[in-house]
Design a protein around this motif. Structure first.
Motif, mmCIF file in Angstrom:
data_model
loop_
_atom_site.group_PDB
_atom_site.id
_atom_site.type_symbol
_atom_site.label_atom_id
_atom_site.label_comp_id
_atom_site.label_asym_id
_atom_site.label_seq_id
_atom_site.Cartn_x
_atom_site.Cartn_y
_atom_site.Cartn_z
ATOM 1 N N ARG A 139 -3.681 4.471 0.708
ATOM 2 C CA ARG A 139 -2.863 5.401 1.478
ATOM 3 C C ARG A 139 -3.540 5.800 2.788
ATOM 4 O O ARG A 139 -2.892 6.401 3.661
ATOM 5 C CB ARG A 139 -2.550 6.633 0.631
ATOM 6 N N SER A 152 0.825 -1.211 0.000
ATOM 7 C CA SER A 152 0.000 0.000 0.000
ATOM 8 C C SER A 152 0.853 1.252 0.000
ATOM 9 O O SER A 152 0.469 2.286 -0.557
ATOM 10 C CB SER A 152 -0.947 0.005 1.209
ATOM 11 N N ARG A 153 2.038 1.168 0.599
ATOM 12 C CA ARG A 153 2.910 2.329 0.661
ATOM 13 C C ARG A 153 3.677 2.544 -0.641
ATOM 14 O O ARG A 153 4.391 3.534 -0.787
ATOM 15 C CB ARG A 153 3.876 2.201 1.847
#
Length: 240
Positions: free
Chosen positions: A209, A143-144
């Motif tokens: 995010r 996700s990052r």
């Protein structure tokens, strides 16, 4: 100054696939952690799966290290030598101890906890917690890395694992108690006991995010709402 969540962000797509046919599948033998290989049909199923995904962008792969999974994804990876590939033992299926190598009739296949208490068997609840742990790492890591474009990750695991994690995210009766309902189901998602080898189940995180990530891992306890969408799962004709 804008925060990371203010910037345009793509979605995180998680594609789940299972292995092709093994001889144990044909003989209705409990595999568990038995390191079985694909049959000729199973190898062809791997090729079919690769063809289905040939135009699909894949940014990273996570997989069970068992041979039947490695053989299944080999055609998918053939033209993708530049992407990161991670083998993770936490993506194996439920360990069935002394039941492995025995008949399906040994347990009630419709009850995920029917093997609990048998010698060497990994408790079903422990199995689901293991799946949630590895999924937290995958989602936390990936996700990052989502930027303005969508990011797609392939997770190659076992049928029981795909079904169990999806049911846990939905807080369905057979997987209740692990978390509140964290996923909604789209119109092309059908609850199944296990996926077929040519199925590509899809879990989407629309706002990656915004996820709470701690020490590189998704913090399940800090989640709110339903941040996951089960976009695709199984086939209508095989729905429970």
């Amino acid at each position: 100054m804008s925060s990371p969540t203010d910037r345009p962000s793509g979605q995180l797509h998680l594609l789940f696939v299972r292995h092709g046919e093994t001889q144990d599948n044909i003989d209705k033998i409990l595999q568990g952690l038995r390191d079985t290989s694909l049959t000729e049909k199973g190898l062809r199923e791997g090729e079919i799966l690769a063809k289905k995904l040939q135009n699909q962008r894949i940014d990273a792969v996570y997989h069970s290290p068992l041979n039947r999974i490695v053989q299944t994804i080999r055609p998918i990876l053939a033209d993708r030598s530049d992407i990161p590939v991670h083998a993770d033992a936490d993506l194996t299926g439920q360990s069935l101890g002394q039941l492995e190598g025995g008949s399906y009739d040994t347990i009630d296949m419709s009850n995920p906890r029917s093997a609990d208490g048998q010698p060497g068997v990994e408790l079903f609840d422990d199995f689901v917690r293991r799946l949630k742990k590895v999924l937290a790492v995958i989602v936390g890591t990936e996700s990052r890395q989502v930027g303005e474009q969508d990011r797609t990750v392939l997770i190659a695991t076992h049928g029981v694992g795909i079904t169990s994690i999806f049911k846990a995210l939905e807080a369905s009766p057979s997987c209740e108690g692990f978390n509140p309902k964290l996923a909604v189901r789209g119109p092309e998602a059908y609850e199944v006991r296990w996926t077929d080898s040519d199925d590509v189940a899809k879990l989407v995180v629309p706002r990656p995010r915004d996820l709470p990530v701690k020490d590189g891992s998704l913090d399940w306890s800090a989640l709110s709402g339903q941040p996951f969408v089960i976009e695709r799962w199984g086939k209508r004709e095989k729905a429970l």
